[in-house]
Design an enzyme around this catalytic site. Structure first.
Site, PDB file in Angstrom:
ATOM      1  N   PHE A 164      41.610  38.886  43.426  1.00 51.07           N
ATOM      2  CA  PHE A 164      40.241  38.493  43.089  1.00 51.07           C
ATOM      3  C   PHE A 164      40.108  37.953  41.673  1.00 51.07           C
ATOM      4  O   PHE A 164      39.149  37.265  41.353  1.00 51.07           O
ATOM      5  CB  PHE A 164      39.281  39.688  43.279  1.00 51.07           C
ATOM      6  CG  PHE A 164      39.319  40.686  42.147  1.00 51.07           C
ATOM      7  CD1 PHE A 164      38.610  40.461  40.965  1.00 51.07           C
ATOM      8  CD2 PHE A 164      40.054  41.864  42.243  1.00 51.07           C
ATOM      9  CE1 PHE A 164      38.649  41.383  39.919  1.00 51.07           C
ATOM     10  CE2 PHE A 164      40.097  42.786  41.202  1.00 51.07           C
ATOM     11  CZ  PHE A 164      39.395  42.533  40.037  1.00 51.07           C
ATOM     12  N   LYS A 188      45.432  32.704  51.968  1.00 49.92           N
ATOM     13  CA  LYS A 188      44.558  33.851  52.281  1.00 49.92           C
ATOM     14  C   LYS A 188      44.063  34.365  50.928  1.00 49.92           C
ATOM     15  O   LYS A 188      44.733  35.158  50.262  1.00 49.92           O
ATOM     16  CB  LYS A 188      45.365  34.930  53.027  1.00 49.92           C
ATOM     17  CG  LYS A 188      44.543  35.857  53.899  1.00 49.92           C
ATOM     18  CD  LYS A 188      43.406  36.590  53.221  1.00 49.92           C
ATOM     19  CE  LYS A 188      43.829  37.782  52.398  1.00 49.92           C
ATOM     20  NZ  LYS A 188      42.702  38.370  51.604  1.00 49.92           N
ATOM     21  N   GLU A 191      39.066  38.390  49.482  1.00 49.24           N
ATOM     22  CA  GLU A 191      37.805  38.408  50.220  1.00 49.24           C
ATOM     23  C   GLU A 191      36.614  38.689  49.296  1.00 49.24           C
ATOM     24  O   GLU A 191      35.472  38.566  49.709  1.00 49.24           O
ATOM     25  CB  GLU A 191      37.869  39.445  51.357  1.00 49.24           C
ATOM     26  CG  GLU A 191      38.003  40.895  50.914  1.00 49.24           C
ATOM     27  CD  GLU A 191      39.449  41.318  50.575  1.00 49.24           C
ATOM     28  OE1 GLU A 191      40.252  40.462  50.163  1.00 49.24           O
ATOM     29  OE2 GLU A 191      39.745  42.526  50.712  1.00 49.24           O
ATOM     30  N   SER A 241      47.943  43.759  43.448  1.00 50.80           N
ATOM     31  CA  SER A 241      48.319  45.058  42.882  1.00 50.80           C
ATOM     32  C   SER A 241      49.732  45.452  43.334  1.00 50.80           C
ATOM     33  O   SER A 241      50.229  44.978  44.361  1.00 50.80           O
ATOM     34  CB  SER A 241      47.312  46.116  43.323  1.00 50.80           C
ATOM     35  OG  SER A 241      47.312  46.203  44.724  1.00 50.80           O
ATOM     36  N   CYS A 296      45.692  40.304  34.730  1.00 50.41           N
ATOM     37  CA  CYS A 296      46.987  40.981  34.836  1.00 50.41           C
ATOM     38  C   CYS A 296      47.729  40.916  33.512  1.00 50.41           C
ATOM     39  O   CYS A 296      48.678  41.645  33.297  1.00 50.41           O
ATOM     40  CB  CYS A 296      47.821  40.332  35.923  1.00 50.41           C
ATOM     41  SG  CYS A 296      48.190  38.633  35.545  1.00 50.41           S
ATOM     42  N   GLU A 395      46.996  51.439  35.888  1.00 55.70           N
ATOM     43  CA  GLU A 395      46.416  50.139  35.531  1.00 55.70           C
ATOM     44  C   GLU A 395      44.912  50.261  35.776  1.00 55.70           C
ATOM     45  O   GLU A 395      44.470  50.295  36.926  1.00 55.70           O
ATOM     46  CB  GLU A 395      47.002  49.029  36.414  1.00 55.70           C
ATOM     47  CG  GLU A 395      46.424  47.674  36.057  1.00 55.70           C
ATOM     48  CD  GLU A 395      46.850  46.560  37.005  1.00 55.70           C
ATOM     49  OE1 GLU A 395      46.951  46.795  38.220  1.00 55.70           O
ATOM     50  OE2 GLU A 395      47.063  45.443  36.513  1.00 55.70           O
TER      51      GLU A 395
END
Ligand code: NAD
Length: 510
Positions: A164, A188, A191, A241, A296, A395
């Protein structure tokens, strides 16, 4: 605003918008009956409902990509280059539209969203040089009358599964080199913020990319598993992740695919006593709280060595009240909300947890978050964090910056090297010799020397070590080209029929 983008933002301002798949060059409404909510994180209101793909819908996208591959792979390098120059121009012209979509669904401030698009554009620009990037090698007269040459060819249908936090740039890291190399692509996306992929699809079509070369299927685990198990998908790139990266790598490789899976991070920034503390504090605040810490490559742990600690904490503390938290669409906002309410609450729970574990809460973001229904959390600073605490180990992926105090450079490096993640790391010092030693001995994929977020430029490759990457090859740059192609070596002879004879021995070169 452009016609393509208007469609999205107009829809956004009204009722909940349905976001569908993109297969074979057009929008295709989902038929699975499953969907997920999309929010404007700055208001907390639902703005969209995204269709979740079934196994059959993923297959429809793969079939469209498979059909398109037959002709796309034959398109000459000069035509592909021409297409990529058009893609570059269109994405450049629509970068603001794309950025607005990012802010509306992800929450990051508009200036940061524009930065995301700009860094993604650099990857597209790199791909404009695809003829140069796909050059093979040639050895004349490897043996008498025999020439040997190498070529790189596309795999066929390849897929990307994205997180995301960079809804435009991370997909660009994947689809641009994949398509430039002659593959066709199934994306993909996350969402949580799916619309940037739909605008991407429309822009690619407008640029003249043939239908079926780029496809989008939305969804959750069902769609991801369908991608991982599909026999006609040859390679999968994943960013997200660590637990899901590991799962994607194991499942995808078991199904015989080439997989690169980039995972999470816990990025340390070491500040040595000789560093310029004001500069280090500016860098720590920028890299710790930019994009609300949802990067990240965000700095999440500061490692203050020796007497740097007190000065550094003081300098950061001074800066925090000035960080403007608000709706990313407002020009004076510097930090937006988090992506969802659940994520905001999870990040906030780490402040409580840190205090319970013995960390000192210097600044508590729960007290400064705008209270308007959006998913906001203010900036938080935790001092005296130690490696056994969860706030150190996990994290957190939010605007929570921790400080660990150590006595020596050696202790600081040991902390980084013992950490299970190895994405980015930075050192702040005025000592070139120590910086050189640090880059030599630190176990991480991307190293910054007085640079807090060392994201490599597009002509190098991006990737971490340890639990931050599963697979061999990093993304984009030269390793991206290698990932999306397979090598072939041709050994060729045009013999003189007069010299031909039967020889059952193993081929010799001398
Ligand atoms: P995520 O792992 O939750 O989701 C990533 C993708 O995996 C999404 O498309 C999602 O739909 C899918 N997914 C989620 N759960 C799944 C499951 N159980 N089975 C199969 N698929 C599943 O990650 P996120 O929250 O979207 O993104 C944030 C994470 O991504 C952070 O950990 C961050 O560090 C990481 N990240 C890493 C990099 C990098 O380059 N290393 C870059 C950006 C983000």
């Amino acid at each position: 605003m452009t016609e393509v983008a208007e469609q999205f933002t107009e829809e956004r301002s009204g009722e909940v918008t349905r976001i569908s798949h993109w297969i074979g060059g057009q929008r295709v409404e989902g038929t699975s009956g499953r969907n997920g909510p999309v929010y404007n994180p700055a208001t907390g209101e639902q703005s969209g409902a995204v269709d979740f793909a079934s196994v059959e819908e993923v297959d429809a996208a793969v079939q469209a990509a498979r059909r398109a591959f037959e002709s796309w792979r034959t398109v000459s390098l000069s035509r592909r280059t021409e297409t990529f120059f058009r893609i570059r121009e269109l994405f450049h012209d629509h970068s603001e539209d794309l950025a607005r979509l990012l802010t509306l669904e992800h929450g990051k401030v508009l200036s940061d969203a524009k930065g995301e698009v700009a860094r993604g554009l650099e990857v597209i620009e790199y791909c404009c040089g695809i003829p140069e990037l796909l050059k093979g090698s040639y050895s004349e007269q490897a043996s008498t009358g025999i020439d040997v040459y190498s070529i790189r060819q596309p795999h066929g249908v390849v897929a990307g599964i994205t997180p995301f936090n960079f809804p435009a740039m991370v997909p660009m890291w994947m689809w641009a080199p994949a398509i430039a190399c002659g593959n066709t692509f199934v994306l993909k996306p996350s969402e949580k913020d799916p619309s940037a992929s739909m605008l991407t699809a429309e822009l690619l079509k407008e640029a003249g990319l043939p239908d079926g070369v780029f496809n989008v299927v939305h969804g959750d685990k069902v769609a991801v598993d369908a991608v991982l198990e599909h026999p006609e998908i040859a390679a999968v790139s994943f960013v997200g992740s660590t637990p899901i990266a590991r799962y994607v790598y194991e499942t995808g490789t078991k199904a015989g695919k080439r997989v690169q899976a980039l995972g999470g991070a816990k990025n340390h920034m070491i500040v040595l006593p000789d560093a310029d503390i004001e500069m280090a504090a500016d860098a720590a605040v920028s890299a710790g709280y930019g994009s609300a810490g949802e990067r990240c490559m965000a700095v999440s742990m500061l490692v203050a060595v020796g007497h740097a600690a007190d000065d550094l904490v003081g300098a950061i503390q001074e800066r925090l009240p000035k960080v403007k938290v608000g709706d990313g669409m407002k020009p004076d906002s510097e930090m937006g909300p988090l992506v969802t309410r659940e994520h905001r609450d999870k990040v906030a729970s780490y402040i409580e947890k840190g205090a319970a574990e013995g960390a000192k809460v210097v600044t508590d973001g729960r007290e400064t978050a705008p209270d308007n229904g959006g998913f906001f959390l203010g900036v938080t600073l935790l001092d005296e964090v130690t490696p056994e605490m969860d706030v150190y180990k996990d994290e957190i992926f939010g605007p929570v910056l921790g400080i660990t105090r150590v006595d020596t450079y050696e202790e600081a490096v040991r902390l980084v090297n013992e950490n299970p993640y190895g994405n980015g790391v930075a050192i702040f010092t005025r000592d070139g010799g120590v910086a050189r030693q640090f880059q030599f001995e630190v176990n991480a994929g991307m190293v910054g020397v007085n640079v807090p977020i060392p994201v490599p430029v597009a002509y190098y490759s991006f990737g971490g070590w340890k639990n931050s990457l599963f697979g061999d090859l990093h993304v984009y740059g030269p390793e991206g080209i290698q990932f999306y192609t397979q090598g072939k070596v041709v050994t060729s002879r045009w013999p003189d029929p007069a010299t031909s004879k039967v020889d059952l021995g193993f081929p010799q070169t001398r």
